[in-house]
Design an enzyme around this catalytic site. Structure first.
Site, PDB file in Angstrom:
ATOM      1  N   SER A  32       0.826  -1.208   0.000  1.00  0.00           N
ATOM      2  CA  SER A  32       0.000   0.000   0.000  1.00  0.00           C
ATOM      3  C   SER A  32       0.856   1.252   0.000  1.00  0.00           C
ATOM      4  O   SER A  32       1.942   1.274   0.579  1.00  0.00           O
ATOM      5  CB  SER A  32      -0.906   0.024   1.222  1.00  0.00           C
ATOM      6  OG  SER A  32      -1.634   1.244   1.240  1.00  0.00           O
ATOM      7  N   HIS A  67      -7.136  -3.491   5.021  1.00  0.00           N
ATOM      8  CA  HIS A  67      -6.597  -2.130   4.894  1.00  0.00           C
ATOM      9  C   HIS A  67      -7.441  -1.340   3.896  1.00  0.00           C
ATOM     10  O   HIS A  67      -7.838  -0.200   4.155  1.00  0.00           O
ATOM     11  CB  HIS A  67      -5.130  -2.178   4.427  1.00  0.00           C
ATOM     12  CG  HIS A  67      -4.617  -0.859   3.930  1.00  0.00           C
ATOM     13  ND1 HIS A  67      -4.945  -0.356   2.681  1.00  0.00           N
ATOM     14  CD2 HIS A  67      -3.846   0.090   4.514  1.00  0.00           C
ATOM     15  CE1 HIS A  67      -4.390   0.834   2.532  1.00  0.00           C
ATOM     16  NE2 HIS A  67      -3.710   1.114   3.626  1.00  0.00           N
ATOM     17  N   ASN A  68      -7.723  -1.944   2.767  1.00  0.00           N
ATOM     18  CA  ASN A  68      -8.484  -1.227   1.745  1.00  0.00           C
ATOM     19  C   ASN A  68      -9.930  -0.980   2.183  1.00  0.00           C
ATOM     20  O   ASN A  68     -10.490   0.081   1.900  1.00  0.00           O
ATOM     21  CB  ASN A  68      -8.470  -2.000   0.422  1.00  0.00           C
ATOM     22  CG  ASN A  68      -7.160  -1.806  -0.319  1.00  0.00           C
ATOM     23  OD1 ASN A  68      -6.128  -1.510   0.284  1.00  0.00           O
ATOM     24  ND2 ASN A  68      -7.185  -1.971  -1.625  1.00  0.00           N
ATOM     25  N   GLU A 116      -9.801   1.834   4.328  1.00  0.00           N
ATOM     26  CA  GLU A 116      -9.570   3.010   3.447  1.00  0.00           C
ATOM     27  C   GLU A 116     -10.911   3.515   2.889  1.00  0.00           C
ATOM     28  O   GLU A 116     -11.175   4.712   2.883  1.00  0.00           O
ATOM     29  CB  GLU A 116      -8.622   2.564   2.323  1.00  0.00           C
ATOM     30  CG  GLU A 116      -8.362   3.545   1.221  1.00  0.00           C
ATOM     31  CD  GLU A 116      -7.503   2.891   0.111  1.00  0.00           C
ATOM     32  OE1 GLU A 116      -6.407   2.387   0.411  1.00  0.00           O
ATOM     33  OE2 GLU A 116      -7.952   2.891  -1.056  1.00  0.00           O
ATOM     34  N   LYS A 142      -4.220  -6.876   3.603  1.00  0.00           N
ATOM     35  CA  LYS A 142      -4.285  -5.738   2.664  1.00  0.00           C
ATOM     36  C   LYS A 142      -5.736  -5.434   2.290  1.00  0.00           C
ATOM     37  O   LYS A 142      -6.126  -4.274   2.135  1.00  0.00           O
ATOM     38  CB  LYS A 142      -3.446  -6.031   1.410  1.00  0.00           C
ATOM     39  CG  LYS A 142      -3.542  -4.944   0.327  1.00  0.00           C
ATOM     40  CD  LYS A 142      -3.073  -3.592   0.847  1.00  0.00           C
ATOM     41  CE  LYS A 142      -2.961  -2.456  -0.139  1.00  0.00           C
ATOM     42  NZ  LYS A 142      -3.723  -2.349  -1.303  1.00  0.00           N
TER      43      LYS A 142
END
Ligand code: 6PG
Length: 476
Positions: A136, A193-194, A197, A190
């Site tokens: 990222s 994480h997104n 986000e 990940k």
């Protein structure tokens, strides 16, 4: 471009396949850290141009995959920076015949974690170590220090650790890169994480909407508020770039943000996060509403028709600007706490479900810099999980209990104000509803159970009997 004959000693100690901007920037980052990089791209012209442009570095371009592989020292480390999905499988199929046992293939794209788990097993069968690494940080992160979340075949970690930690961002000397766990765990992390986000972006968008439609602020008028917020508890990359965006104008002075079509795109990681939450029966309602908000925004034509048919007026806000803005700050902060609490609930449940033994303080730690959700807030989350690695929920950490209690009245007033005005705040509402449900000793689910038993004899547990004993009533 030079293509050394196969008889020469391998000239490179790292390989990168895929020279779109992320791939190119990672190559330059590796090169900055002393790695000699062999590069390959499906379209050879791009390889030639890139290698020529960086002829002063130890970067060697190859038009043939076998020569590319032969140029890398064993055990080879080959990073794939290509489109997720079938292209990754196709590339692996092409690559495999040229690899030797013990070589490592790293997929640095946004792959679906179940694909990564499958590929880890398939490549292990061929003696090749597979790593699914979430990376990222966008273009700049790739160039100067991303956050990296590698998982997969643990035997690969000693082989790739030096390179991946060298190119990662750092916080107080600690690299934002650490081994996540087996199988698809790196890409899973990940994905979360997104998802987070998406949530962060939506709660900012809702603040922007209240400021714009509710308080009639122009984009340049909003900018100082975001700048101020970025100096406090909301300090984060996404708040910082929002301030930059709001201050950007076209040649004629029109704020650029005003001329952008209000239909959000998405590539899939947000939807995957929500699908995972459903499969794991773990609520990430704020992220889910953020995904739906993007989907609703994309119904552009239908929204125009509905605006005409149903009216798109809003009730003007009656409170002072100072009051609305103070509450909005707290709404953003409270919603953010709930969103991260939910995201970490999902990580915790995945850790148990898949037996990954995820280290939540390490994960929070490697999101502190380099990645898109980097913020001061993540330092506090890291501290909470360091203090208590088996913390069941972020909302139950002393610091965050105190913070959310302080910020909650502002969130409550903001949701009420937006509801009265007719401004949609799906993420703030989701945060508030989750908070109120989570802290409720008793929810109305008893009635739902009674209904299920009434129409389908699904049985229910009783408050006056031990859990696990099931009862049925003949309701009629
Ligand atoms: C990152 C970003 C990156 C990408 C997103 C965008 O961590 O660097 O998350 O992976 O920008 O995938 O996702 P959407 O196109 O779905 O918004």
């Amino acid at each position: 471009m030079t293509t050394p004959p196969r008889t020469l000693e391998p000239a490179s100690n790292f390989g990168v396949i895929g020279l779109a901007v992320m791939g190119q920037n990672l190559v330059l980052n590796l090169s900055d850290h002393g790695f000699r990089v062999a590069v390959f791209n499906r379209t050879a012209a791009r390889t030639d141009a890139f290698a020529a442009q960086h002829a002063d570095r130890s970067i060697t371009g190859f038009r043939d995959l076998d020569l590319f592989v032969a140029a890398i020292e064993q055990p080879r480390r080959i990073l794939l920076m290509i489109k997720a999905g079938q292209p990754v499988d196709d590339q692996i199929t092409d690559l495999l015949p040229h690899l030797a046992p013990g070589d490592v293939v790293i997929d640095g794209g946004n792959s679906l974690f179940t694909d990564t788990a499958r590929r880890t097993v398939e490549l292990a069968d061929a003696g090749v170590l597979f790593v699914g690494a979430g990376i990222s940080g966008g273009e700049e992160g790739a160039r100067y220090g991303p956050s990296i979340m590698p998982g997969g075949d643990v035997g690969a970690w000693p082989i790739v650790e030096d390179a991946l930690t060298a190119i990662a961002a750092t916080v107080d000397g600690e690299p934002c890169c650490g081994w996540i766990g087996p199988g698809g765990s790196g890409h899973y992390v990940k994905m979360i994480h997104n998802g987070i986000e998406y949530g962060d972006m939506q709660i900012i968008a809702e603040a922007y909407d209240i400021m714009g439609r509710g308080l009639s602020m122009s984009a340049p008028e909003m900018q100082p508020w975001f700048e101020r917020w970025n100096d406090g508890r909301l300090d984060s990359y996404l708040i910082e770039i929002t301030a930059d965006i709001l201050g950007h104008t076209e040649d004629d002075g029109t704020p650029t943000v005003d001329v952008i079509v209000d239909a959000t795109g998405q590539k899939g990681t947000g939807k995957w996060t929500v699908a995972a939450s459903m499969n794991q029966s773990t609520p990430v309602s704020l992220i889910a509403e953020s995904v739906y908000a993007r989907i609703v925004s994309a119904l552009l034509d239908e929204r125009q028709e509905a605006a005409s048919a149903l009216g798109d007026d809003i009730e003007p806000l009656t409170d002072s600007v100072d009051q609305v803005m103070a509450d909005l700050h707290d709404a953003l902060y409270a919603a953010k706490i709930v969103s991260y609490a939910q995201g970490f609930m999902l990580l915790r449940s995945a850790s148990e479900e898949y037996g990954w033994d995820l280290d939540l303080s390490m994960i929070a730690g490697l999101w502190r810099a380099g990645c898109i959700i980097r913020s001061r807030f993540l330092t506090e989350i890291t501290a909470a999980y360091r203090k208590n690695p088996s913390l069941t929920n972020l909302l139950l950490d002393d610091y965050f209990t105190h913070q959310i209690t302080q910020a909650m009245p502002g969130l409550r007033r903001t949701v009420a104000r937006a509801a009265r005005a007719g401004i949609p705040v799906p993420a703030y509402s989701a945060a508030l509803s989750f908070f109120d449900a989570f802290r409720s000793r008793r929810l109305p689910a008893n009635l739902t159970q009674a209904q299920r038993d009434y129409f389908g004899a699904h049985t229910y547990e009783r408050t006056d009997a031990p859990r696990g004993e099931w009862f049925h009533t003949n309701w009629i």
